[in-house]
Scaffold this motif. Sequence first.
Motif, PDB file in Angstrom:
ATOM      1  N   ALA A  30     -17.594  23.737  14.493  1.00 45.03           N
ATOM      2  CA  ALA A  30     -16.261  23.193  14.994  1.00 45.03           C
ATOM      3  C   ALA A  30     -15.831  23.993  15.698  1.00 45.03           C
ATOM      4  O   ALA A  30     -14.297  24.709  14.882  1.00 45.03           O
ATOM      5  N   GLY A  31     -15.536  24.239  16.970  1.00 46.19           N
ATOM      6  CA  GLY A  31     -14.663  24.479  17.220  1.00 46.19           C
ATOM      7  C   GLY A  31     -14.510  26.575  17.348  1.00 46.19           C
ATOM      8  O   GLY A  31     -14.104  27.367  17.623  1.00 46.19           O
ATOM      9  N   ALA A  32     -15.789  26.963  16.444  1.00 46.79           N
ATOM     10  CA  ALA A  32     -16.207  28.011  16.780  1.00 46.79           C
ATOM     11  C   ALA A  32     -17.912  28.994  16.438  1.00 46.79           C
ATOM     12  O   ALA A  32     -18.070  28.602  16.281  1.00 46.79           O
ATOM     13  N   LEU A  33     -18.054  29.553  17.901  1.00 44.18           N
ATOM     14  CA  LEU A  33     -18.779  30.269  18.234  1.00 44.18           C
ATOM     15  C   LEU A  33     -18.915  31.384  18.169  1.00 44.18           C
ATOM     16  O   LEU A  33     -17.919  32.319  18.736  1.00 44.18           O
ATOM     17  N   GLU A  34     -19.579  31.977  17.382  1.00 44.36           N
ATOM     18  CA  GLU A  34     -19.444  33.464  17.443  1.00 44.36           C
ATOM     19  C   GLU A  34     -20.733  34.378  17.969  1.00 44.36           C
ATOM     20  O   GLU A  34     -21.699  33.815  16.896  1.00 44.36           O
ATOM     21  N   THR A  52     -17.785  35.483  21.926  1.00 41.96           N
ATOM     22  CA  THR A  52     -16.830  33.876  21.155  1.00 41.96           C
ATOM     23  C   THR A  52     -16.397  32.018  22.077  1.00 41.96           C
ATOM     24  O   THR A  52     -17.245  32.832  23.209  1.00 41.96           O
ATOM     25  N   VAL A  53     -16.491  31.558  21.762  1.00 37.93           N
ATOM     26  CA  VAL A  53     -16.465  30.093  22.576  1.00 37.93           C
ATOM     27  C   VAL A  53     -15.225  29.557  21.486  1.00 37.93           C
ATOM     28  O   VAL A  53     -16.168  29.238  20.310  1.00 37.93           O
ATOM     29  N   THR A  54     -13.906  29.809  21.477  1.00 40.55           N
ATOM     30  CA  THR A  54     -13.124  28.980  19.769  1.00 40.55           C
ATOM     31  C   THR A  54     -11.499  28.137  20.850  1.00 40.55           C
ATOM     32  O   THR A  54     -11.461  27.904  21.716  1.00 40.55           O
ATOM     33  N   THR A  55     -12.011  27.095  20.007  1.00 41.25           N
ATOM     34  CA  THR A  55     -11.198  26.448  20.573  1.00 41.25           C
ATOM     35  C   THR A  55      -9.607  26.298  19.530  1.00 41.25           C
ATOM     36  O   THR A  55      -9.130  26.473  19.257  1.00 41.25           O
ATOM     37  N   LYS A  56      -8.904  26.771  20.441  1.00 35.77           N
ATOM     38  CA  LYS A  56      -7.216  27.477  20.127  1.00 35.77           C
ATOM     39  C   LYS A  56      -6.046  25.693  19.871  1.00 35.77           C
ATOM     40  O   LYS A  56      -6.459  24.807  20.263  1.00 35.77           O
ATOM     41  N   LYS A  57      -4.572  26.615  19.772  1.00 38.93           N
ATOM     42  CA  LYS A  57      -3.805  24.552  20.830  1.00 38.93           C
ATOM     43  C   LYS A  57      -4.183  24.459  21.681  1.00 38.93           C
ATOM     44  O   LYS A  57      -3.933  23.109  21.648  1.00 38.93           O
ATOM     45  N   SER A  58      -3.924  25.131  22.628  1.00 35.27           N
ATOM     46  CA  SER A  58      -3.439  25.347  24.289  1.00 35.27           C
ATOM     47  C   SER A  58      -4.795  25.156  24.906  1.00 35.27           C
ATOM     48  O   SER A  58      -4.581  24.991  26.008  1.00 35.27           O
ATOM     49  N   TYR A  59      -5.693  25.486  24.446  1.00 27.59           N
ATOM     50  CA  TYR A  59      -7.080  25.840  24.961  1.00 27.59           C
ATOM     51  C   TYR A  59      -8.271  26.319  24.607  1.00 27.59           C
ATOM     52  O   TYR A  59      -8.437  26.054  23.406  1.00 27.59           O
ATOM     53  N   VAL A  60      -9.253  26.271  25.439  1.00 33.15           N
ATOM     54  CA  VAL A  60     -10.461  26.903  25.016  1.00 33.15           C
ATOM     55  C   VAL A  60     -11.025  27.869  25.396  1.00 33.15           C
ATOM     56  O   VAL A  60     -10.835  28.123  26.526  1.00 33.15           O
TER      57      VAL A  60
END
Length: 114
Positions: A30-34, A52-60
């Motif tokens: 959830a929230g992290a693909l590498e 990578t695709v990563t969900t951060k606090k204020s953006y993806v």
Amino acid sequence: MADDFADVYARLRTIMLEAAPAMTINRDEAGALELRMPGIDPKTKQPGWFGTVTTKKSYVAFHLMPLYTAPDLADDISPALAKRKQGKTCFNFKNVDNVLFEELSALARRCAAT
């Protein structure tokens, strides 16, 4: 993961996976693909990073590491996508943008083909 970024993350994750089917999934939660490249990086003796695709606090965040060594792959991106670019390899999104996601998908496919 922030609920409002769940759809953004899901779409960007799909773009990454569809653009780079030859890459190895190193992490997928959830929230992290590498994704890693099939070849071994001579410096680290590990598979090189692809993206990578990563969900951060204020953006993806959507990272395409081939842009670090081949920045010319992004020479023809639109001004709208260029506004989303942070540094050499990262694009940040807060909302789904179908036009930019199509362009990002094409860029990711070009990166995967190198």
